[in-house]
Design a protein around this motif. Structure first.
Motif, PDB file in Angstrom:
ATOM      1  N   UNK A  55      -0.594 -11.357  -6.591  1.00  0.00           N
ATOM      2  CA  UNK A  55      -0.627  -9.971  -6.907  1.00  0.00           C
ATOM      3  C   UNK A  55      -0.847  -9.203  -5.782  1.00  0.00           C
ATOM      4  N   UNK A  56      -2.113  -9.622  -5.027  1.00  0.00           N
ATOM      5  CA  UNK A  56      -2.578  -8.858  -3.791  1.00  0.00           C
ATOM      6  C   UNK A  56      -1.422  -8.910  -2.769  1.00  0.00           C
ATOM      7  N   UNK A  57      -0.754 -10.046  -2.554  1.00  0.00           N
ATOM      8  CA  UNK A  57       0.503  -9.703  -1.542  1.00  0.00           C
ATOM      9  C   UNK A  57       1.734  -8.715  -2.258  1.00  0.00           C
ATOM     10  N   UNK A  58       1.894  -9.064  -3.334  1.00  0.00           N
ATOM     11  CA  UNK A  58       2.960  -8.139  -3.730  1.00  0.00           C
ATOM     12  C   UNK A  58       2.615  -6.636  -4.039  1.00  0.00           C
TER      13      UNK A  58
ATOM     14  N   UNK B 253       0.699  -5.332  -1.492  1.00  0.00           N
ATOM     15  CA  UNK B 253       0.932  -4.921   0.074  1.00  0.00           C
ATOM     16  C   UNK B 253       2.255  -4.911   0.327  1.00  0.00           C
ATOM     17  N   UNK B 254       3.238  -5.798  -0.172  1.00  0.00           N
ATOM     18  CA  UNK B 254       4.644  -5.951   0.116  1.00  0.00           C
ATOM     19  C   UNK B 254       5.217  -4.669  -0.355  1.00  0.00           C
ATOM     20  N   UNK B 255       5.150  -4.351  -1.525  1.00  0.00           N
ATOM     21  CA  UNK B 255       5.670  -3.073  -2.031  1.00  0.00           C
ATOM     22  C   UNK B 255       4.815  -1.597  -1.511  1.00  0.00           C
ATOM     23  N   UNK B 256       3.900  -1.799  -0.756  1.00  0.00           N
ATOM     24  CA  UNK B 256       3.368  -0.611  -0.415  1.00  0.00           C
ATOM     25  C   UNK B 256       2.653   0.200  -1.645  1.00  0.00           C
ATOM     26  N   UNK B 257       2.176  -0.753  -2.592  1.00  0.00           N
ATOM     27  CA  UNK B 257       1.493  -0.029  -3.950  1.00  0.00           C
ATOM     28  C   UNK B 257      -0.153   0.052  -3.531  1.00  0.00           C
ATOM     29  N   UNK B 258      -0.241  -0.327  -2.362  1.00  0.00           N
ATOM     30  CA  UNK B 258      -2.006  -0.263  -2.018  1.00  0.00           C
ATOM     31  C   UNK B 258      -2.139   1.491  -1.660  1.00  0.00           C
ATOM     32  N   UNK B 259      -0.924   2.148  -1.456  1.00  0.00           N
ATOM     33  CA  UNK B 259      -1.199   3.532  -1.321  1.00  0.00           C
ATOM     34  C   UNK B 259      -1.155   4.302  -2.715  1.00  0.00           C
TER      35      UNK B 259
ATOM     36  N   UNK C 240      -4.577   0.368  -4.973  1.00  0.00           N
ATOM     37  CA  UNK C 240      -6.055   0.251  -4.431  1.00  0.00           C
ATOM     38  C   UNK C 240      -7.009  -0.098  -5.081  1.00  0.00           C
ATOM     39  N   UNK C 241      -7.091   0.236  -6.415  1.00  0.00           N
ATOM     40  CA  UNK C 241      -8.497  -0.328  -7.019  1.00  0.00           C
ATOM     41  C   UNK C 241      -8.135  -1.944  -7.254  1.00  0.00           C
ATOM     42  N   UNK C 242      -7.059  -2.312  -7.658  1.00  0.00           N
ATOM     43  CA  UNK C 242      -7.052  -3.808  -7.970  1.00  0.00           C
ATOM     44  C   UNK C 242      -7.073  -4.450  -6.648  1.00  0.00           C
ATOM     45  N   UNK C 243      -6.996  -3.842  -5.409  1.00  0.00           N
ATOM     46  CA  UNK C 243      -7.169  -4.703  -4.193  1.00  0.00           C
ATOM     47  C   UNK C 243      -8.748  -4.620  -3.800  1.00  0.00           C
ATOM     48  N   UNK C 244      -9.183  -3.461  -4.244  1.00  0.00           N
ATOM     49  CA  UNK C 244     -10.839  -3.420  -4.244  1.00  0.00           C
ATOM     50  C   UNK C 244     -11.624  -4.418  -5.115  1.00  0.00           C
TER      51      UNK C 244
END
Length: 108
Positions: free
Chosen positions: A52-55, A57-63, A68-72
């Motif tokens: 999920x973390x890689x997904x 980042x790949x889909x640029x959902x970290x923006x 961002x909350x999921x990755x944190x």
């Protein structure tokens, strides 16, 4: 904003309340993680969290805020999963088996 009848909106999220496809996939990944955790499949949970973390980042959902909350929260989830795995193993190891149990006579 009102558009004339001749105007067409094409793409994801064009209907009120519609969730874009990337976010639907993100929700599905979260459900899979929860289901695996409920089944005590701890290795699978770790793999799914990493996927999920890689997904994200790949889909640029970290923006996005949710990405961002999921990755944190990723390390918290992995830590809790590892803790749950340890607790589960300790409980399993502390359950006496029939060979370890002492047979006691009950007097009435």
């Amino acid at each position: 904003m009102a558009l004339p009848d001749s105007a067409r909106v094409i793409g994801e999220g064009r209907f009120p309340g519609e969730i874009p496809l990337d976010f639907e996939n993100l929700i599905t990944k979260g459900v899979r993680i929860t289901n695996s955790a409920d089944k005590n499949e701890f290795n699978e949970v770790s793999n799914l969290i990493d996927e999920r973390s890689q997904f994200i980042k790949d889909k640029k959902l970290d923006r996005t805020l949710i990405g961002e909350r999921i990755l944190n929260n990723r390390l918290n989830e992995l830590g809790f999963n590892e803790f749950s795995n340890l607790i589960s193993n300790q409980i399993f190891l502390s359950i006496p088996t029939s060979s370890k149990m002492q047979k006691k006579k009950i007097h009435y």
